[in-house]
Design an enzyme around this catalytic site. Structure first.
Site, PDB file in Angstrom:
ATOM      1  N   ARG A 117       0.641  -1.113  -0.175  1.00 25.35           N
ATOM      2  CA  ARG A 117       0.088   0.226  -0.147  1.00 25.35           C
ATOM      3  C   ARG A 117       0.937   1.164  -0.071  1.00 25.35           C
ATOM      4  O   ARG A 117       0.559   2.272  -0.946  1.00 25.35           O
ATOM      5  CB  ARG A 117      -0.916  -0.140   1.150  1.00 25.35           C
ATOM      6  CG  ARG A 117      -2.290  -0.787   1.085  1.00 25.35           C
ATOM      7  CD  ARG A 117      -2.636  -1.321   2.505  1.00 25.35           C
ATOM      8  NE  ARG A 117      -1.653  -2.233   2.628  1.00 25.35           N
ATOM      9  CZ  ARG A 117      -1.622  -3.625   2.201  1.00 25.35           C
ATOM     10  NH1 ARG A 117      -2.620  -3.839   1.628  1.00 25.35           N
ATOM     11  NH2 ARG A 117      -0.642  -4.374   2.443  1.00 25.35           N
ATOM     12  N   THR A 118       1.897   1.302   0.969  1.00 25.53           N
ATOM     13  CA  THR A 118       2.479   2.805   1.222  1.00 25.53           C
ATOM     14  C   THR A 118       3.432   2.949  -0.154  1.00 25.53           C
ATOM     15  O   THR A 118       3.395   4.230  -0.789  1.00 25.53           O
ATOM     16  CB  THR A 118       3.222   2.604   2.398  1.00 25.53           C
ATOM     17  OG1 THR A 118       2.614   2.027   3.403  1.00 25.53           O
ATOM     18  CG2 THR A 118       3.898   4.116   2.725  1.00 25.53           C
ATOM     19  N   LYS A 171      26.746  -2.702  -0.817  1.00 22.66           N
ATOM     20  CA  LYS A 171      28.090  -2.567  -1.108  1.00 22.66           C
ATOM     21  C   LYS A 171      28.586  -1.881   0.113  1.00 22.66           C
ATOM     22  O   LYS A 171      29.988  -1.789   0.187  1.00 22.66           O
ATOM     23  CB  LYS A 171      28.786  -1.859  -2.312  1.00 22.66           C
ATOM     24  CG  LYS A 171      28.137  -2.225  -3.601  1.00 22.66           C
ATOM     25  CD  LYS A 171      28.550  -1.551  -4.670  1.00 22.66           C
ATOM     26  CE  LYS A 171      27.620  -1.572  -6.013  1.00 22.66           C
ATOM     27  NZ  LYS A 171      27.938  -0.677  -6.849  1.00 22.66           N
ATOM     28  N   ARG A 200      10.843   3.968   3.722  1.00 23.02           N
ATOM     29  CA  ARG A 200      10.677   3.138   4.716  1.00 23.02           C
ATOM     30  C   ARG A 200      11.898   2.375   5.000  1.00 23.02           C
ATOM     31  O   ARG A 200      12.660   1.916   4.152  1.00 23.02           O
ATOM     32  CB  ARG A 200       9.614   2.189   4.016  1.00 23.02           C
ATOM     33  CG  ARG A 200       9.448   0.827   5.023  1.00 23.02           C
ATOM     34  CD  ARG A 200       8.145   0.100   4.670  1.00 23.02           C
ATOM     35  NE  ARG A 200       6.897   0.794   5.010  1.00 23.02           N
ATOM     36  CZ  ARG A 200       5.832   0.196   5.035  1.00 23.02           C
ATOM     37  NH1 ARG A 200       5.924  -1.107   4.478  1.00 23.02           N
ATOM     38  NH2 ARG A 200       4.844   0.845   5.211  1.00 23.02           N
ATOM     39  N   HIS A 206       4.583   5.756  11.943  1.00 23.65           N
ATOM     40  CA  HIS A 206       4.206   5.488  10.312  1.00 23.65           C
ATOM     41  C   HIS A 206       3.179   6.721   9.957  1.00 23.65           C
ATOM     42  O   HIS A 206       1.941   6.533   9.857  1.00 23.65           O
ATOM     43  CB  HIS A 206       3.459   4.152  10.311  1.00 23.65           C
ATOM     44  CG  HIS A 206       3.088   3.800   8.724  1.00 23.65           C
ATOM     45  ND1 HIS A 206       3.324   4.645   7.570  1.00 23.65           N
ATOM     46  CD2 HIS A 206       2.935   2.645   8.209  1.00 23.65           C
ATOM     47  CE1 HIS A 206       3.044   3.833   6.665  1.00 23.65           C
ATOM     48  NE2 HIS A 206       2.682   2.600   6.620  1.00 23.65           N
TER      49      HIS A 206
HETATM   50  N1   CP Z   1      -0.301  -0.374   5.712  1.00 24.82           N
HETATM   51  C1   CP Z   1       0.830  -0.429   5.026  1.00 24.82           C
HETATM   52  O1   CP Z   1       1.865   0.285   5.559  1.00 24.82           O
HETATM   53  O2   CP Z   1       0.815  -1.354   4.164  1.00 24.82           O
HETATM   54  P1   CP Z   1       2.165  -1.766   3.454  1.00 24.82           P
HETATM   55  O3   CP Z   1       3.164  -2.614   4.342  1.00 24.82           O
HETATM   56  O4   CP Z   1       1.692  -2.806   2.497  1.00 24.82           O
HETATM   57  O5   CP Z   1       2.621  -0.576   2.986  1.00 24.82           O
END
Ligand code: CP
Length: 356
Positions: A58-59, A87, A108, A136
């Protein structure tokens, strides 16, 4: 905030976003939802870097589609082994390079505090797309947008957060955000071993936010206006046996919803494993797939506001030294040059929030 511009340069922790800035973002997201074609060229010529050191559906995809729907372009990786990180290149050097190519960075990482670390060396705004079990914030923008769109506002709500409240970064960010709205009361539904971390309890106490910690989902159900289910975060367990013991501790089924309010929202950041049974999906209260779509619009609004911030040379940083944060998953434990930044009058690590 002046002329609709956010004061915020990076989005690392949702706490940094004021209520006024949230309202500005939400107003823009609503406009985009109503008239998406009006924004099809809003970021034409701008480029988003997408650095995903950890898996995502999703993100990652919603940020990419958000940028593409605004007429911008995207580059990056979803597997750090395809970059020079494999590396031995430091995060600092990667970010210095990437920020010279891009107008905004979305990142992320499995390491807590990684996005904050990146923001120290980036010439362009950095957006935290999830850092370990810590925060998040853009999931929270997704969640707030969903609640505001479907309930017409965010106030006077009993919010149940259920599952892995220890490792669930979406929960930590959501609590920090909702605590700023009036009349919010939290029901923290978790087994003792997955209870909310101490620093989040302190946060709620400090703000005077009402909360109760409970273990029984069914008994709590009739009180709730929002039920936010979460997955047991297998990837954060060091002992697989411990995960096996705790998985499946809460499973929401259609029959358990009998006592729930008729207009309760059932939310989940997704992905789910088995904590929401398939037979719940067709219940009109189940909004988790709508929630994921609202996330794309919320991220479109955020990207527009972040790109607006422009390019700026980062401040010089001192080189790190002992003592280091005790949290083994803190970014300062692997990127040893990072400055030893503290917060909360020197009691917490400014990267991962853990007490020193
Ligand atoms: N909700 C969420 O962060 O989903 P993903 O890990 O798929 O990005």
């Amino acid at each position: 905030m002046e002329d609709g511009r956010l004061k915020l340069r990076n989005l690392i922790d949702i706490e940094d976003l004021s209520l006024e800035e949230w309202q500005e973002l939400y107003a823009l997201a609503r406009e985009i939802i109503a008239n998406p074609k009006n924004y099809a060229q809003a970021l034409q010529g701008d480029v988003m870097a997408s650095l995903f050191y950890e898996p995502s559906t999703r993100t990652n995809f919603s940020f990419q589609t958000a940028m593409l729907r605004l007429g911008g372009s995207v580059f990056g990786f979803a597997d750090p082994n395809s970059s020079s990180t494999s590396k031995g290149e430091t995060l600092k050097d990667t970010v210095k390079m990437v920020s010279s190519y891009a107008d905004v960075i979305v990142m992320r990482s499995p390491k807590e505090g990684a996005a904050k670390a990146a923001s120290l060396y980036s010439e362009v705004p950095v957006i935290n797309a999830g850092d370990g079990g810590h925060m998040h914030p853009t999931q929270t923008l997704t969640d707030l947008t969903t609640i505001a769109m479907l309930r017409g506002g965010i106030e006077n709500l009993n919010v149940g957060l259920c599952g892995d409240l220890k490792n669930g970064r979406t929960v930590h960010s959501l609590i920090k955000a909702l605590a700023k709205f009036p009349g919010i009361r939290f029901y923290l539904i978790a087994p003792r071993d997955l209870a909310i971390p101490g620093y989040m309890v302190e946060y709620m106490k400090m703000r005077g936010t009402p909360f109760v910690e409970v273990t029984n989902l069914e008994a709590t159900m009739p009180q709730l206006d929002v039920l936010y289910m979460t997955r047991i975060q297998r990837e954060r367990f060091t002992d697989p046996l411990e995960y096996d013991r705790l998985k499946g501790v809460y499973v929401l089924t259609r029959s358990k919803l009998r006592t729930a309010k008729k207009d309760m929202l059932i939310m989940h950041p997704l992905p789910r494993v088995d904590e929401i049974a398939q037979d719940v999906d067709d219940d009109p209260r189940a909004v988790y797939f709508d929630q994921a779509r609202y996330g794309m619009f919320a991220r479109m609004a955020l990207l527009m506001k972040m790109v607006e911030q422009g390019r700026k040379r980062p401040e010089p940083q001192i080189i790190g030294r002992e003592p280091r944060c005790r949290n083994k998953n803190c970014i300062t434990r692997t990127e040893l040059y990072l400055p030893p930044l503290l917060k909360a009058e020197g009691t917490c690590c400014a990267f991962c929030d853990k007490e020193l």
